[in-house]
Enzyme design. Structure first.
Site, PDB file in Angstrom:
ATOM      1  N   ARG A   1       0.621  -1.157   0.013  1.00  0.00           N
ATOM      2  CA  ARG A   1       0.052   0.050   0.096  1.00  0.00           C
ATOM      3  C   ARG A   1       0.859   1.246  -0.067  1.00  0.00           C
ATOM      4  NH1 ARG A   1      -3.922  -0.618   4.924  1.00  0.00           N
ATOM      5  NH2 ARG A   1      -2.152  -1.901   5.507  1.00  0.00           N
ATOM      6  N   GLU A   2       1.951   1.286  -0.761  1.00  0.00           N
ATOM      7  CA  GLU A   2       2.856   2.413  -0.882  1.00  0.00           C
ATOM      8  C   GLU A   2       2.185   3.776  -1.131  1.00  0.00           C
ATOM      9  OE1 GLU A   2       3.096  -0.715  -2.234  1.00  0.00           O
ATOM     10  OE2 GLU A   2       5.226  -1.238  -2.285  1.00  0.00           O
TER      11      GLU A   2
ATOM     12  N   CYS B   1     -25.638   2.385   3.624  1.00  0.00           N
ATOM     13  CA  CYS B   1     -24.932   3.824   3.183  1.00  0.00           C
ATOM     14  C   CYS B   1     -24.253   3.692   1.963  1.00  0.00           C
ATOM     15  CB  CYS B   1     -23.885   4.119   4.239  1.00  0.00           C
ATOM     16  SG  CYS B   1     -22.611   3.031   4.410  1.00  0.00           S
TER      17      CYS B   1
ATOM     18  N   HIS C   1     -17.963  11.301   5.918  1.00  0.00           N
ATOM     19  CA  HIS C   1     -16.535  10.834   5.059  1.00  0.00           C
ATOM     20  C   HIS C   1     -15.899  12.285   4.477  1.00  0.00           C
ATOM     21  CE1 HIS C   1     -19.527   7.323   4.265  1.00  0.00           C
ATOM     22  NE2 HIS C   1     -18.389   6.890   4.437  1.00  0.00           N
TER      23      HIS C   1
END
Ligand code: GLN
Ligand code: ZN
Length: 767
Positions: A16-17, A647, A698
């Protein structure tokens, strides 16, 4: 020669760089140049990996710093005017402002983000393009060309990917609500697409992949002519275009797809393999077929024999030079590499394939089709062995679970009494005010919470110390909620890293990976569990935490569970039995938990189904029994109030089905789409109580009291005030306390104002 191809590669990197780089950039720790460097390195690494695997068509422009639909909007110069007003935003800051909103009190800026919604039936979210009737488009970024050149400079010739113009328009929204009016913008859009294609042609691209996934949906009539107009113009350029469709079969849209004179058409042969025969009968001379035979949505090893048989049939008919082999869709939806995975036992691991392994499978099928069988004999043999071991493993089949499934009867899917009666009984015990306030469950998962959990998981902190820490967090959160004045409290979900993982870890039939990350939105990734066998609940999962939290307060404490559809949708699901069956098994396990919570004295229980909309079959024709899968709480007493939360989607078109699920209270995301949901209530009388989310969690933006009040007033115009609950639109785990406290204060103040207003108008005093 049959070509080995790919439609898209995961973007975040095996560690996940990209996530870490982007988040460091957001918090001001690194510069724009540094993020761009990481992005460039990742692209190079992924291209090289695919090139080393011997792929013939390697995608470019499948990368994105946030979302490829947002990239398309930016490329086409579609920037909503609110982002232009400040006049100062451009480049990356503008891009991220569109994705995440921008609040900067020093600069006097307060710009809400663009809407975000699920990409088809996946758990990936895209940024919804916003159009106005006089929308203009212009080529504002040359990203596809730049990335093509970037790969070329590394010696790798790529196939650029573009989101097609018709899907781009259909996935967007016209100001003032949903309609197909946006298709009228096609004429203005096409010149920009033509320009991009010409630039790609000039740069040396010899194929372009153009994604039109909307071709697998129920389409309005106008869409068909839009496809004709668009591809007549784009094909005239003379650059071979591969029209990529995925996430389903083409069905009634097939004749349209086949009549567009495409150089090649990609079919999702995993979701709808039987369509291939029809296509083979009707395929126009000269058109190539790209066969998506390796599942881009799941992590099981491919049955190479079966995949190859589809390819062979196609080669027999079209000849080797008109066939490509690929994944069913972009590999964006699977983790990068199984090789680095150590958490799984060898047996289970032997059943799986991630992106890299899937590309190897694609290459193997292509080699086999090119008469190089001896090179892939072993690969085919391993595939056979994996399929065989899976179908016979005793870890997968539990006769008791299957027995219980057979005993389900229709009465088990209904509550005892109708809602009107339940409502009265619940009012008598819960004694809530009008416009009752609550939250959706989680409170901030601070750095401290996460690091204490990590320490416990690594064995650096014992279970007792971890538990004591969680109890303290819960106690503090209960106190805060009482002080804020919330009516129905939650314990805060501090013990959960993830709402699906937490339950999956306690259920039989689930397994977990260590590095199986999949992008969810922007920099966020999820690590879906693997459902490999029959599911059941060995022992209670949440009762101790909920009972403890309830013991701290006299206000109702809401028990918090994840629903079966969401567990299913956010996991990698076994492909050896129908999804419906797996879902029912989970529903029975959750049902056991609901009953235990009730026995423990919990009077309000929420079952989260945020994924209900995205898990809905894409075609209406396939909905069938779907909504019955979800019902897990029907066995409880009338007095127990069942909430459900949904949602991140639009619910207008399925409100009647949601109503039929008969939850006492539905809390639903609505603030980011500015309460468009409410329009639906004009036409459909929602029968039970409902909390349309009034605060977009969010976004880091703190809402204003007037904003919330305004939303509530609009809700009160179309709903009976006695139906309305007041809550944020989702859990608060991703926010900081410094955002949550003022936001909830505003929420509660707005509810109080609404109560006062109603009292003064009615001249009555409510409890
Ligand atoms: N109860 C969950 C939470 O608050 C719901 C999350 C969701 O809907 N995605 O975190
Ligand atoms: Zn939610």
């Amino acid at each position: 020669m049959v070509l080995a191809t790919n439609l898209g590669f995961p973007r975040l990197g095996v560690q996940r760089e990209l996530k870490w780089a982007i988040e460091r950039y957001w918090s001001g720790k690194i510069s724009q140049a540094e993020v761009e460097k990481t992005a460039r390195e990742l692209r190079a690494k992924h291209w090289k990996l695919q090139s080393d695997l011997g792929l013939d068509h390697i995608p470019s422009n499948d990368f994105s710093l946030y979302d490829h639909v947002l990239d398309t909007s930016v490329m086409l110069g579609e920037v909503p005017s609110r982002f232009r007003e400040s006049g100062e935003l451009s480049g990356l800051p503008l891009y991220f402002a569109m994705a995440r909103g921008l609040q900067d009190s020093a600069a006097g800026l307060d710009i809400p983000a663009m809407e975000m919604t699920k990409w088809f039936d996946t758990n990936y979210h895209y940024i919804v393009p916003e159009f106005k009737p006089d929308q203009d488009f212009s080529l504002a970024s040359k990203q596809p060309v730049d990335e093509f050149r970037e790969a070329k400079s590394l010696g790798i010739s790529t196939r650029p990917v573009l989101l097609g113009p018709v899907s781009f328009l259909l996935l967007g929204k016209m100001e003032g609500g949903r309609s197909t009016a946006q298709l009228k913008l096609l004429e203005r859009l096409l010149p920009v697409y033509e320009e991009v294609l010409k630039l790609l042609q000039k740069a040396g691209a010899d194929w372009v992949q153009i994604d039109e996934p909307c071709l697998v949906l129920d389409l309005p009539e106008e869409a068909h002519s839009a496809f004709h107009t668009a591809y007549q113009r784009l094909n005239a350029i003379g650059l071979p275009l591969l029209l990529a469709t995925y996430f389903g079969g083409l069905r009634d849209n097939l004749s349209t797809a086949l009549s567009l004179s495409m150089a090649a058409l990609h079919l999702d042969c995993v979701r709808q393999p039987e369509e291939l025969d029809t296509v083979l009968k009707q395929a126009p001379a000269g058109m190539s077929l790209s066969l998506g035979v390796v599942d881009g949505r799941n992590i099981w090893r491919t049955n190479l024999e079966r995949a190859f048989s589809l390819v062979r049939r196609t080669v027999d008919q079209l000849g080797q030079d008109r066939v490509m082999v690929g994944p069913s869709c972009s590999l964006l939806h699977v983790p990068v590499d199984l090789d680095i995975e150590n958490a799984l036992d060898p047996e289970l691991k032997g059943w799986l394939a991630f992106a890299k392994q899937k590309l190897q499978e694609i290459k193997a099928v292509a080699l086999q089709a090119n008469g190089r069988a001896e090179e892939v004999e072993d690969t085919f043999e391993q595939s056979r062995a994996a399929i065989e071991s899976r179908s016979s493993s005793p870890r997968i089949h539990n006769p008791a679970v299957q027995q219980r499934l057979r005993a389900i009867d229709p009465a088990m899917t209904r509550r005892h009494s109708p809602y009107a009666e339940r409502r009265q009984r619940q009012a008598a015990t819960l004694k809530l005010p009008l416009f009752p306030t609550t939250t959706i469950g989680s409170f901030p998962q601070t750095k401290e919470v996460r690091s204490v959990r990590a320490e416990w998981k690594q064995g650096k902190r014992d279970a007792a110390a971890y538990e004591a820490f969680l109890r303290e967090e819960i106690a503090r959160t209960v106190r805060i909620q009482e002080e804020l004045g919330l009516d129905v409290l939650v314990h805060g979900e501090f013990e959960r890293s993830d709402m699906v993982e937490y339950f999956g870890e306690q259920l039989a039939g689930f397994a977990f990976t260590q590095h199986g990350w999949v992008q969810s939105y922007g920099s966020r990734a999820v690590k879906p569990p693997v459902i490999f066998g029959d599911v059941w609940r060995p022992k209670p999962m949440t009762v101790a935490w909920s009972s403890y939290a309830q013991s701290l307060t006299s206000r109702p404490m809401k028990g918090m569970l994840t629903g079966p559809v969401t567990m299913l949708q956010w996991s990698f699901v076994r492909d050896d039995q129908p999804r419906a069956l797996t879902c029912r098994q989970i529903a029975l396990a959750i049902r056991d938990e609901v009953e235990d919570l009730e026995k423990a004295g919990i009077r309000v229980i929420q079952i989260d189904e945020p994924a209900i909309r995205e898990a809905l079959p894409l075609r209406r024709q396939d909905w069938g029994e779907y909504f019955n899968w979800a019902v897990a709480a029907s066995g409880v007493r009338d007095e127990t109030q069942i909430h459900t939360h949904m949602c991140y989607s639009e619910f207008q078109d399925i409100l009647d089905s949601i109503a039929a699920m008969d939850a006492d209270v539905l809390s639903v995301e609505a603030s980011r789409s500015r309460m468009e949901l409410l329009d639906a209530f004009v036409h459909f009388q929602y029968p039970n109580a409902i909390g349309p989310g009034v605060y977009d969690i969010h976004s880091p933006r703190v809402p204003k009291v007037e904003e919330i009040e305004d939303l509530l007033r609009r809700a009160a115009e179309v709903l009976d005030p006695s139906q309305i609950w007041v809550n944020p639109d989702c859990g608060l785990k991703t926010r900081g306390w410094d955002e949550v406290l003022p936001s909830l204060t505003a929420v509660i103040l707005a509810a109080t104002l609404m109560r006062k207003d109603l009292q003064s108008r009615a001249g009555v005093v409510f409890g």
